[in-house]
Design a protein around this motif. Sequence first.
Motif, PDB file in Angstrom:
ATOM      1  N   ASP A  30       2.908  -4.112  13.432  1.00 23.33           N
ATOM      2  CA  ASP A  30       3.327  -2.949  14.214  1.00 23.33           C
ATOM      3  C   ASP A  30       2.163  -1.982  14.423  1.00 23.33           C
ATOM      4  N   GLN A  31       1.331  -1.809  13.397  1.00 24.02           N
ATOM      5  CA  GLN A  31       0.167  -0.922  13.522  1.00 24.02           C
ATOM      6  C   GLN A  31      -0.792  -1.429  14.590  1.00 24.02           C
ATOM      7  N   LEU A  32      -1.050  -2.725  14.587  1.00 27.19           N
ATOM      8  CA  LEU A  32      -1.937  -3.300  15.600  1.00 27.19           C
ATOM      9  C   LEU A  32      -1.362  -3.120  16.999  1.00 27.19           C
ATOM     10  N   ARG A  33      -0.078  -3.396  17.144  1.00 26.30           N
ATOM     11  CA  ARG A  33       0.560  -3.281  18.446  1.00 26.30           C
ATOM     12  C   ARG A  33       0.499  -1.845  18.964  1.00 26.30           C
ATOM     13  N   GLU A  34       0.773  -0.911  18.098  1.00 27.52           N
ATOM     14  CA  GLU A  34       0.814   0.488  18.519  1.00 27.52           C
ATOM     15  C   GLU A  34      -0.579   1.031  18.826  1.00 27.52           C
ATOM     16  N   PHE A  35      -1.565   0.656  18.032  1.00 30.20           N
ATOM     17  CA  PHE A  35      -2.920   1.154  18.262  1.00 30.20           C
ATOM     18  C   PHE A  35      -3.551   0.468  19.465  1.00 30.20           C
ATOM     19  N   GLY A  36      -3.292  -0.825  19.604  1.00 33.04           N
ATOM     20  CA  GLY A  36      -3.865  -1.600  20.699  1.00 33.04           C
ATOM     21  C   GLY A  36      -4.855  -2.622  20.176  1.00 33.04           C
ATOM     22  N   PHE A  37      -4.709  -3.850  20.625  1.00 27.56           N
ATOM     23  CA  PHE A  37      -5.566  -4.923  20.126  1.00 27.56           C
ATOM     24  C   PHE A  37      -7.015  -4.742  20.570  1.00 27.56           C
ATOM     25  N   ILE A  38      -7.219  -4.388  21.824  1.00 29.91           N
ATOM     26  CA  ILE A  38      -8.582  -4.171  22.312  1.00 29.91           C
ATOM     27  C   ILE A  38      -9.229  -3.015  21.559  1.00 29.91           C
ATOM     28  N   ALA A  94      -8.596  -1.996  18.534  1.00 27.25           N
ATOM     29  CA  ALA A  94      -8.920  -2.430  17.169  1.00 27.25           C
ATOM     30  C   ALA A  94     -10.209  -3.248  17.163  1.00 27.25           C
ATOM     31  N   LEU A  95     -10.368  -4.128  18.157  1.00 22.57           N
ATOM     32  CA  LEU A  95     -11.599  -4.916  18.240  1.00 22.57           C
ATOM     33  C   LEU A  95     -12.809  -4.022  18.492  1.00 22.57           C
ATOM     34  N   GLN A  96     -12.650  -3.032  19.356  1.00 23.35           N
ATOM     35  CA  GLN A  96     -13.770  -2.132  19.644  1.00 23.35           C
ATOM     36  C   GLN A  96     -14.246  -1.400  18.390  1.00 23.35           C
ATOM     37  N   HIS A  97     -13.331  -1.129  17.466  1.00 25.69           N
ATOM     38  CA  HIS A  97     -13.685  -0.402  16.246  1.00 25.69           C
ATOM     39  C   HIS A  97     -14.511  -1.231  15.268  1.00 25.69           C
ATOM     40  N   ALA A 114     -15.354  -5.557   8.602  1.00 25.45           N
ATOM     41  CA  ALA A 114     -14.531  -6.766   8.518  1.00 25.45           C
ATOM     42  C   ALA A 114     -13.096  -6.519   8.946  1.00 25.45           C
ATOM     43  N   ALA A 115     -12.688  -5.247   9.013  1.00 22.42           N
ATOM     44  CA  ALA A 115     -11.276  -4.960   9.234  1.00 22.42           C
ATOM     45  C   ALA A 115     -11.107  -3.644   9.973  1.00 22.42           C
ATOM     46  N   TRP A 116      -9.963  -3.520  10.624  1.00 25.53           N
ATOM     47  CA  TRP A 116      -9.507  -2.237  11.148  1.00 25.53           C
ATOM     48  C   TRP A 116      -8.282  -1.835  10.324  1.00 25.53           C
ATOM     49  N   GLN A 117      -8.362  -0.653   9.710  1.00 21.41           N
ATOM     50  CA  GLN A 117      -7.248  -0.151   8.903  1.00 21.41           C
ATOM     51  C   GLN A 117      -6.765  -1.199   7.886  1.00 21.41           C
ATOM     52  N   HIS A 118      -7.709  -1.843   7.211  1.00 22.87           N
ATOM     53  CA  HIS A 118      -7.413  -2.858   6.188  1.00 22.87           C
ATOM     54  C   HIS A 118      -6.787  -4.124   6.755  1.00 22.87           C
ATOM     55  N   ILE A 119      -6.783  -4.274   8.070  1.00 25.19           N
ATOM     56  CA  ILE A 119      -6.287  -5.496   8.703  1.00 25.19           C
ATOM     57  C   ILE A 119      -7.505  -6.328   9.094  1.00 25.19           C
ATOM     58  N   ALA A 120      -7.677  -7.458   8.425  1.00 25.38           N
ATOM     59  CA  ALA A 120      -8.869  -8.274   8.611  1.00 25.38           C
ATOM     60  C   ALA A 120      -8.927  -8.855  10.018  1.00 25.38           C
ATOM     61  N   ILE A 121     -10.141  -8.892  10.571  1.00 25.11           N
ATOM     62  CA  ILE A 121     -10.379  -9.469  11.894  1.00 25.11           C
ATOM     63  C   ILE A 121     -11.582 -10.395  11.795  1.00 25.11           C
ATOM     64  N   ASN A 122     -11.378 -11.667  12.120  1.00 26.92           N
ATOM     65  CA  ASN A 122     -12.511 -12.590  12.155  1.00 26.92           C
ATOM     66  C   ASN A 122     -12.763 -13.020  13.604  1.00 26.92           C
ATOM     67  N   SER A 123     -13.470 -14.106  13.782  1.00 25.02           N
ATOM     68  CA  SER A 123     -13.835 -14.538  15.140  1.00 25.02           C
ATOM     69  C   SER A 123     -12.632 -14.699  16.049  1.00 25.02           C
ATOM     70  N   LEU A 124     -11.512 -15.171  15.507  1.00 27.73           N
ATOM     71  CA  LEU A 124     -10.364 -15.482  16.351  1.00 27.73           C
ATOM     72  C   LEU A 124      -9.763 -14.238  17.010  1.00 27.73           C
ATOM     73  N   GLY A 125     -10.001 -13.060  16.425  1.00 29.87           N
ATOM     74  CA  GLY A 125      -9.530 -11.846  17.070  1.00 29.87           C
ATOM     75  C   GLY A 125     -10.106 -11.684  18.466  1.00 29.87           C
ATOM     76  N   PHE A 126     -11.317 -12.225  18.676  1.00 27.72           N
ATOM     77  CA  PHE A 126     -11.985 -12.039  19.957  1.00 27.72           C
ATOM     78  C   PHE A 126     -11.507 -13.012  21.031  1.00 27.72           C
ATOM     79  N   ILE A 127     -10.633 -13.954  20.670  1.00 25.03           N
ATOM     80  CA  ILE A 127      -9.932 -14.723  21.698  1.00 25.03           C
ATOM     81  C   ILE A 127      -8.460 -14.324  21.732  1.00 25.03           C
ATOM     82  N   GLY A 128      -8.139 -13.201  21.055  1.00 26.74           N
ATOM     83  CA  GLY A 128      -6.787 -12.659  21.134  1.00 26.74           C
ATOM     84  C   GLY A 128      -5.835 -13.143  20.072  1.00 26.74           C
TER      85      GLY A 128
END
Length: 275
Positions: free
Chosen positions: A244-252, A254-257, A219-233
């Motif tokens: 900042d964590q998302l930006r530094e790691f990379g959005f794509i 995070a989704l791949q994980h 459900a999450a990357w590094q405790h940052i929740a991701i739902n369907s909307l993450g897949f449209i950016g």
Amino acid sequence: MLLLQKAQAVYTDALQAGHLTPIETRAEIIYQRNIAFSIKIAAHWQQRKAARHDTAQHAQVQHNPFLPFENALHVADIDPQHVCILNKFPVLQPHLLLISRTFEAQVSPLTLQNFQAAQCLMQQLGQEGILFYNAGPSAGASQPHRHMQWIPTPAYAGINPLEHADLLGPHFLAQPGLDAQALYLCYQQGLQQLDWQPGCAYNLLLSRDWLWMIPRRAAAWQHIAINSLGFIGSFFARNQLEADQLREFGFIQALQHVVGWHRSPIRKLDHHPEQ
């Protein structure tokens, strides 16, 4: 009156009467891999978390906010089995929910009737938008009662599955058009091609041009929740640190994980429910 206009009128009335609890955020647009990602950063999240904890302490049983739903949030009856209401905790507006009138499990497969209601809703709105479905807690669902969600198409470019889906990992993508029978057949094909089994979570996104399904392992990357909307950016962060964590790691990245099947049974919700 178009359904969208009615939703906006109901939103205004419900907000003034105190029936809505909008989540205050500020948005940042960040470009990575020539894709515009939107991240909404919550304000006062700790105070909201404390208020939710106090409410949960007083609750005797887990409450289903859809049975019954709040009359003040009612937008329209879609068909005898489905109703459209406002999201009580919107991050943006309008944010609509398409719920089943009687209990249907969020983790059970969608039916032809669900797609018929989705088609009817999207046709009545009179505006381009994204209908999305978080199938199970690992896909971002916070309610066990069947609910699809609709938001207007984001103004920023975002992820276009017709161009970017292969960046993310396993998925199913089709272009059946906005016809309920065709959508349902594509959905069944997607479950089969992705080797879906009961207990597997996934996200489903639907526009007038495509149907997109993504299997989920977390459900999450590094405790940052991701739902369907993450897949449209579109991402949500509880604070600047998460953003900042998302930006530094990379959005794509995070989704791949979070993409892929996790074969263990879907667990029972153990957090205070919200829409």
